[in-house]
Design an enzyme around this catalytic site. Structure first.
Site, PDB file in Angstrom:
ATOM      1  N   ARG A  95       0.835  -1.202   0.000  1.00 58.86           N
ATOM      2  CA  ARG A  95       0.000   0.000   0.000  1.00 58.86           C
ATOM      3  C   ARG A  95       0.876   1.261   0.000  1.00 58.86           C
ATOM      4  O   ARG A  95       2.072   1.202   0.323  1.00 58.86           O
ATOM      5  CB  ARG A  95      -0.923  -0.007   1.215  1.00 58.86           C
ATOM      6  N   GLY A 116       6.495  -1.669  -5.113  1.00 61.11           N
ATOM      7  CA  GLY A 116       6.681  -1.002  -3.822  1.00 61.11           C
ATOM      8  C   GLY A 116       5.608   0.042  -3.558  1.00 61.11           C
ATOM      9  O   GLY A 116       4.810   0.403  -4.438  1.00 61.11           O
ATOM     10  N   HIS A 117       5.633   0.569  -2.346  1.00 61.59           N
ATOM     11  CA  HIS A 117       4.636   1.557  -1.933  1.00 61.59           C
ATOM     12  C   HIS A 117       4.639   2.775  -2.860  1.00 61.59           C
ATOM     13  O   HIS A 117       5.689   3.209  -3.328  1.00 61.59           O
ATOM     14  CB  HIS A 117       4.879   2.000  -0.490  1.00 61.59           C
ATOM     15  N   ASP A 118       3.463   3.272  -3.157  1.00 61.11           N
ATOM     16  CA  ASP A 118       3.263   4.488  -3.960  1.00 61.11           C
ATOM     17  C   ASP A 118       3.665   4.326  -5.418  1.00 61.11           C
ATOM     18  O   ASP A 118       3.773   5.311  -6.143  1.00 61.11           O
ATOM     19  CB  ASP A 118       4.044   5.689  -3.378  1.00 61.11           C
ATOM     20  N   HIS A 136       7.474   4.633  -5.008  1.00 60.55           N
ATOM     21  CA  HIS A 136       7.204   5.883  -5.730  1.00 60.55           C
ATOM     22  C   HIS A 136       7.630   5.827  -7.201  1.00 60.55           C
ATOM     23  O   HIS A 136       7.676   6.865  -7.864  1.00 60.55           O
ATOM     24  CB  HIS A 136       7.904   7.086  -5.074  1.00 60.55           C
TER      25      HIS A 136
END
Ligand SMILES: CC(C)(COP(=O)(O)OP(=O)(O)OC[C@H]1O[C@@H](n2cnc3c(N)ncnc32)[C@H](O)[C@@H]1OP(=O)(O)O)[C@@H](O)C(=O)NCCC(=O)NCCS
Length: 268
Positions: A95, A116-118, A136
């Site tokens: 998340r 990965g996150h974002d 990101h």
């Protein structure tokens, strides 16, 4: 169709979904129609899924970000999965922290890959086995990431790019390029991917040969190329230059939260 004993806590999952009895979908997850959830799949409460997706066994969607400072932070953003997404075994999608981690329509995430996150994986991209997409990062439309490539956090892979197997991507990669190696470097235009993906017809290949000439000239002829480039090529070219120069200012290509699709966009 819900298999007997499936650990689905939410009662509003449409019966057209096929959920293996060992799958676990947390209460709060929003699930569309006609999805498949294989054995031991885990879908956390913060996940929104569209229609016609396939999640094979042991994948984990929406667990907390791999970020020591934010792993336990309240109010983490969730995960948004579009329509027709294929997620193979042991895929993990974390998340988001400041953005919703987003996997758009038609993406294939192959066995053991990680978003990965974002991160944002855009339409019809292919993420091969064991690829790691750092937090990101953005993989743009129809890009193809080869086996085991590793993408540093906050990097962008341009549309129709082909990233070779085992690449270590330390900088953002421009669209339409075949790039590989450690560190990963653009080598030539990905004509096969562009033709296959419909980005260019045989007759328009000449336009894109300009990019190749430009890459070879190390940006030295930017002005001249812009003068001769047909209008429809200019925006692509500008993006290309942003990505090349974006290694110290990725904000120019990093989508803002407001630009990302919202859960409502998928729930027609
Ligand atoms: C990058 C790729 C598309 C080939 O690109 P290419 O420019 O056509 O490469 P070529 O096959 O012409 O090889 C050119 C040179 O690069 C090398 N090379 C090719 N791929 C490489 C890679 N991923 N990393 C490092 N070097 C590579 C070749 O060994 C060759 O070296 P040489 O000139 O010393 O002989 C391909 O090698 C690749 O990585 N494909 C991804 C495979 C994959 O992940 N498949 C998914 C299956 S599910």
């Amino acid at each position: 169709m819900m298999m007997k004993g499936a650990k689905v806590q939410k009662t509003n999952i449409h019966p057209s979904n096929r959920v293996h009895q060992t799958a676990y979908i947390e209460e709060g997850a929003v699930i569309g129609h006609n999805n498949h959830f294989g054995p031991f799949t885990y879908i956390s409460a913060c996940v929104v899924i569209g229609d016609n997706c396939r999640f094979e066994g042991h994948c984990s969607i929406g667990s907390p970000p791999e970020h020591k400072g934010l792993h336990f932070a309240p109010g983490n953003h969730g995960v948004l999965i579009g329509n027709g997404v294929v997620v193979k075994e042991f895929v993990t999608i974390n998340r988001g922290t400041t953005h919703t981690t987003t996997i758009q329509d038609g993406v294939w995430m192959l066995r053991g890959s990680h978003a990965g996150h974002d991160s944002l994986v855009m339409h019809d991209a292919t993420i091969s086995c064991n690829v790691v997409i750092g937090g990101h990062s953005v993989v743009m439309d129809k890009a193809n990431i080869g086996l085991g490539a590793v993408i540093h956090q906050r990097r962008c892979i341009g549309s129709y790019a082909m990233i070779g197997m085992g690449a270590v991507v330390t900088k953002s990669m421009p669209p339409f390029m075949t790039a590989y190696g450690s560190p990963c470097k653009p080598k030539h235009l990905n004509f096969n991917g562009m033709l296959r993906g419909g980005a260019v017809t045989e007759s328009r290949l000449s336009l894109f040969k300009l990019y190749e000439a430009l890459a070879e000239s190390q940006m030295g002829s930017y002005k001249r190329v812009m003068e001769v480039m047909p209008p429809e090529g200019k925006s692509i070219f500008e993006l290309w230059t942003k990505l090349i120069r974006g290694t110290s200012d990725l904000s120019s290509v990093q989508p803002e939260e407001k630009d990302l699709p919202k859960p409502g966009d998928l729930r027609q």
